[in-house]
Design an enzyme around this catalytic site. Structure first.
Site, PDB file in Angstrom:
ATOM      1  N   HIS A  35     -20.770   0.797 -16.144  1.00  8.89           N
ATOM      2  CA  HIS A  35     -20.951  -0.593 -15.711  1.00  8.89           C
ATOM      3  C   HIS A  35     -22.351  -0.732 -15.121  1.00  8.89           C
ATOM      4  O   HIS A  35     -22.621  -0.250 -14.021  1.00  8.89           O
ATOM      5  CB  HIS A  35     -19.885  -0.968 -14.680  1.00  8.89           C
ATOM      6  CG  HIS A  35     -18.491  -0.875 -15.221  1.00  8.89           C
ATOM      7  ND1 HIS A  35     -17.818  -1.964 -15.724  1.00  8.89           N
ATOM      8  CD2 HIS A  35     -17.658   0.188 -15.360  1.00  8.89           C
ATOM      9  CE1 HIS A  35     -16.616  -1.581 -16.139  1.00  8.89           C
ATOM     10  NE2 HIS A  35     -16.497  -0.275 -15.927  1.00  8.89           N
ATOM     11  N   HIS A 265     -21.589  -7.249 -17.067  1.00 10.63           N
ATOM     12  CA  HIS A 265     -20.684  -6.424 -16.259  1.00 10.63           C
ATOM     13  C   HIS A 265     -20.581  -5.009 -16.807  1.00 10.63           C
ATOM     14  O   HIS A 265     -20.426  -4.048 -16.055  1.00 10.63           O
ATOM     15  CB  HIS A 265     -19.289  -7.074 -16.235  1.00 10.63           C
ATOM     16  CG  HIS A 265     -18.255  -6.265 -15.511  1.00 10.63           C
ATOM     17  ND1 HIS A 265     -18.038  -6.373 -14.160  1.00 10.63           N
ATOM     18  CD2 HIS A 265     -17.393  -5.319 -15.957  1.00 10.63           C
ATOM     19  CE1 HIS A 265     -17.077  -5.542 -13.805  1.00 10.63           C
ATOM     20  NE2 HIS A 265     -16.671  -4.887 -14.872  1.00 10.63           N
ATOM     21  N   GLU A 414       2.355  -3.881   3.890  1.00  7.97           N
ATOM     22  CA  GLU A 414       2.526  -2.482   3.470  1.00  7.97           C
ATOM     23  C   GLU A 414       1.300  -1.945   2.730  1.00  7.97           C
ATOM     24  O   GLU A 414       0.854  -0.818   2.956  1.00  7.97           O
ATOM     25  CB  GLU A 414       3.762  -2.330   2.571  1.00  7.97           C
ATOM     26  CG  GLU A 414       5.070  -2.254   3.322  1.00  7.97           C
ATOM     27  CD  GLU A 414       5.667  -3.620   3.641  1.00  7.97           C
ATOM     28  OE1 GLU A 414       6.762  -3.671   4.235  1.00  7.97           O
ATOM     29  OE2 GLU A 414       5.036  -4.637   3.279  1.00  7.97           O
ATOM     30  N   ASP A 472      22.168  -4.956   3.598  1.00  5.44           N
ATOM     31  CA  ASP A 472      20.977  -5.662   3.095  1.00  5.44           C
ATOM     32  C   ASP A 472      20.961  -5.749   1.573  1.00  5.44           C
ATOM     33  O   ASP A 472      20.218  -6.547   1.005  1.00  5.44           O
ATOM     34  CB  ASP A 472      19.690  -4.977   3.583  1.00  5.44           C
ATOM     35  CG  ASP A 472      19.228  -5.541   4.921  1.00  5.44           C
ATOM     36  OD1 ASP A 472      19.648  -6.658   5.270  1.00  5.44           O
ATOM     37  OD2 ASP A 472      18.450  -4.863   5.608  1.00  5.44           O
ATOM     38  N   HIS A 476      16.962  -4.119  -1.064  1.00  2.00           N
ATOM     39  CA  HIS A 476      16.412  -3.217  -0.058  1.00  2.00           C
ATOM     40  C   HIS A 476      16.879  -1.765  -0.237  1.00  2.00           C
ATOM     41  O   HIS A 476      16.436  -0.895   0.502  1.00  2.00           O
ATOM     42  CB  HIS A 476      16.818  -3.694   1.343  1.00  2.00           C
ATOM     43  CG  HIS A 476      16.018  -4.857   1.835  1.00  2.00           C
ATOM     44  ND1 HIS A 476      15.872  -6.011   1.111  1.00  2.00           N
ATOM     45  CD2 HIS A 476      15.312  -5.037   2.978  1.00  2.00           C
ATOM     46  CE1 HIS A 476      15.118  -6.868   1.797  1.00  2.00           C
ATOM     47  NE2 HIS A 476      14.756  -6.290   2.933  1.00  2.00           N
TER      48      HIS A 476
END
Length: 671
Positions: A35, A265, A414, A472, A476
């Protein structure tokens, strides 16, 4: 763009920046791959950064108080490789530039931290570098609070592109940095308005400056080809009490026929177009040749930090010996001498008291004795502190007014948490661990994979590890996630059966230097199965005989985690019927695979039928059921082959057949 005006306005700067552009064109052409456009467009920004602001010493790239430079837009790797060659880094002679993207070269397609000392992190997946940088900046703040400004006082600089800012992880990263006012973090955005498919406007209309400002950043907009504006912006950013984003308006593939197009690019290899670009630059040397005066000027930049480093070394030597030793020990990921004895004493106490605990609660008990003797641990949770049990009373909370705090409230992030933890580990001097529900390894997964690739010992605490979390429901309840993590090279996946094994898993995770760990922990209470104290860390072998057969051994039950107690109950049933059963606890398949064949043969001898027991999918288990002297037709598996359901845990284990009676029946059917 008037290149002649740029050349004549700042001739010294221009020649240095042009060296980056020319080397990039040559290397990409030689490889016929790579690149070109980003290094050509950001050469001016990088030149000013290295010449006037970056604190580094090319002769000692791992000096602890250096500024960190992260190329988040990792596809533009020739930018950093050119810089390292030019400043005189001995690991980057011209041969490395000529071998760009070739087998065995340090100059891999994307920067890899383990190939060269001066490369801080492995970037390639866009957004990872900017997310790592938040962890770098946090680690700097934590260490500065602990050791003082005379020893820890450096910046983290990032070059990020449009792709980095489009990837979702960047939002998690920038809002974290803004919330924590990480003023030593400076991001330079390569604002060239081009992606692979075409102009950014094809897919995005975000006002990036407003976005960063809304997240609590100091923002500056400049011409990314004007060295005076670049210098002024970096000077201003260094004085801000907020993280700074400098929007650098640039031209991708500056001076090339592909400038300002999506073609810019990629790999620019047309010889005539290359020659025309170099002529426009005023660059007259042959391929891979840098004029002696330009190379010399760059090498002087590489030496500029030697004085700073020597002064730092003198200040470091003036610290009390204990502080110096702790700093050096933590930087090397060496464990304190007390660790082994502390774990042994804890294990003895647990074997004797034999508590029934969820292993997430066992984990908290372990951390309560280990965190005080490991001042480098930094814990956290993705808004699940009370569920993951990752916080201990001694840590204190990391915040704007408490930089010495060792617990991070990551929020529901997360992916950002996992990436920032990797950044902390890469920065050095910090051992990060962070928790979420195991099902959300799906959200942390890209960073978990990169931790393994980068060889950093990040610890991922994944609780609620099976249908045992109950009500749950299947959204989950992880069933495939153990298999996903186990399939990742250079990753230890621990699924401890009780508090003793949990302590052993933590001991291994916190003494690992190059391998990340995944701790798979239960929500539901588990009985202590290790009631006889052993000083040795049995989990370090990956698997071991927990209970042997009485009489002739006809069955081997192999289990992990919450199912070890199920296997022990099945053994009771079978032994009562005169069938000799060995139970093997397998807390870590990867460590068992590392043992020599003699040990593996002692644990899993031939002859007996085998049943694997785990509340997850079978994938990965056949290595131990059919391999290692096992036989097809003499092995079976009790686990999950579908998603779970919403109900109390006990009912779910009954419904899906993960019971002692079912394990016993499966074993008998094989005899």
């Amino acid at each position: 763009m008037d290149l002649n005006a740029l050349r004549t306005a700042n001739p010294d700067h221009w020649s240095k920046a042009t060296a980056i552009r020319a080397l990039t064109l040559d290397a990409v052409a030689e490889a016929n791959s790579g690149h070109s456009g980003m290094p050509m467009g950001m050469a001016d920004v990088a030149t000013v950064l290295f010449e006037k602001h970056l604190k580094f010493d090319a002769a000692n790239p791992t000096w602890p108080d250096r500024d960190r430079f992260i190329l988040s837009a990792g596809h533009g790797s020739m930018l950093v490789y050119s810089l390292l060659h030019l400043v005189g880094d001995v690991q980057f002679p011209i041969e490395e530039i000529k071998n760009f993207r070739q087998m065995g070269a340090r100059t891999a397609g994307h920067p890899e931290n383990f190939l060269a000392d001066a490369i801080e992190t492995t970037t390639g997946p866009l957004g990872q570098g900017i997310a790592n940088s938040v962890g770098f900046a946090m680690a700097e703040e934590i260490q500065r609070a602990r050791y003082g400004k005379k020893v820890v006082d450096h910046f983290t600089y990032v070059i990020a592109g449009d792709g980095c800012l489009m990837e979702g992880v960047s939002q998690e990263a920038i809002t974290l940095a803004g919330r924590h006012k990480l003023s030593k973090l400076i991001v330079m955005w390569d604002n060239n308005n081009i992606t692979i498919d075409g102009p950014v406007s094809l897919s995005d209309s975000t006002d990036q400056v407003a976005r960063f400002k809304a997240a609590g950043w100091h923002t500056i907009e400049i011409d990314g080809h004007n060295p005076d504006e670049i210098d002024a912006a970096l000077t201003e950013a260094r004085k801000s009490d907020l993280p700074s984003m400098i929007a650098c308006k640039t031209h991708i593939a500056l001076g090339h026929a592909a400038q300002d197009t999506s073609k810019g690019h990629g790999a620019l290899t047309d010889p005539a177009q290359m020659a025309a670009a170099k002529e426009a630059y005023g660059w007259t040397t042959g391929p891979f040749e840098v004029p002696a005066d330009v190379k010399s000027a760059w090498e002087e930049i590489g030496k500029r930090g030697a004085e700073d480093r020597a002064a730092w070394e003198a200040r470091f030597e003036a610290l009390p010996r204990a502080k110096r030793e702790n700093f050096t020990r933590a930087l090397a990921f060496d464990a304190p001498k007390k660790l082994s004895a502390t774990v042994k004493a804890f294990k003895k106490q647990m074997s004797e008291s034999a508590p029934k605990l969820a292993t997430r609660a066992s984990s908290e008990k372990v951390l309560e004795v280990l965190n005080p003797i490991l001042p480098e641990t930094v814990g956290g949770s993705a808004d699940l502190t009370g569920s993951n049990n990752t916080k201990t009373a001694d840590l204190g909370v990391f915040d704007v007014d408490n930089r010495g705090g060792r617990y991070v409230y990551w929020g529901i992030r997360e992916h950002g948490m996992a990436a920032a933890m990797n950044g902390m580990a890469l920065h050095g001097g910090v051992r990060p661990y962070g928790g979420t529900f195991m099902c959300f390894t799906d959200y942390a997964r890209p960073s978990m994979r990169l931790a393994a690739l980068m060889k950093v010992p990040t610890v991922f605490v994944m609780t609620h590890d099976s249908i045992g979390l109950g009500e749950d429901g299947p959204t989950h309840q992880p069933v495939e996630h153990l298999a996903i993590s186990r399939s990742t090279p250079n990753t230890y996946v621990f699924r401890p059966a009780d508090t003793v094994e949990t302590a052993e898993a933590w001991e291994i995770a916190l003494t690992s230097k190059e391998t990340p760990s995944v701790l798979s922990l239960t929500r539901q209470g588990l009985p202590t199965v290790r009631t006889e104290h052993k000083n040795n860390n049995l989990s370090s072998k990956g698997a071991y005989v927990l209970a042997d057969a009485e009489g002739k051994r006809q069955v081997i039950l192999i289990a992990s985690g919450s199912e070890v107690s199920v296997a022990m109950a099945a053994r009771d049933i079978l032994q009562a019927e005169g069938i000799g059963v060995r139970v093997v606890s397998m807390p870590c398949m990867e460590l068992f695979a590392e043992q020599d064949e003699a040990y593996r043969k002692r644990v899993l001898p031939g002859g007996a039928v085998r049943v694997g027991v785990e509340a997850g999918v079978r994938q990965g288990w056949d290595q131990w059921l059919l391999g290692e002297r096992g036989k097809f037709g003499k092995a079976d598996f009790v686990g999950m082959d579908r998603f779970g359901a919403s109900a109390p845990a006990e009912e779910l284990f009954e419904k899906f057949g993960i019971t002692a009676s079912n394990v016993a029946e499966k074993a008998k059917a094989l005899l």
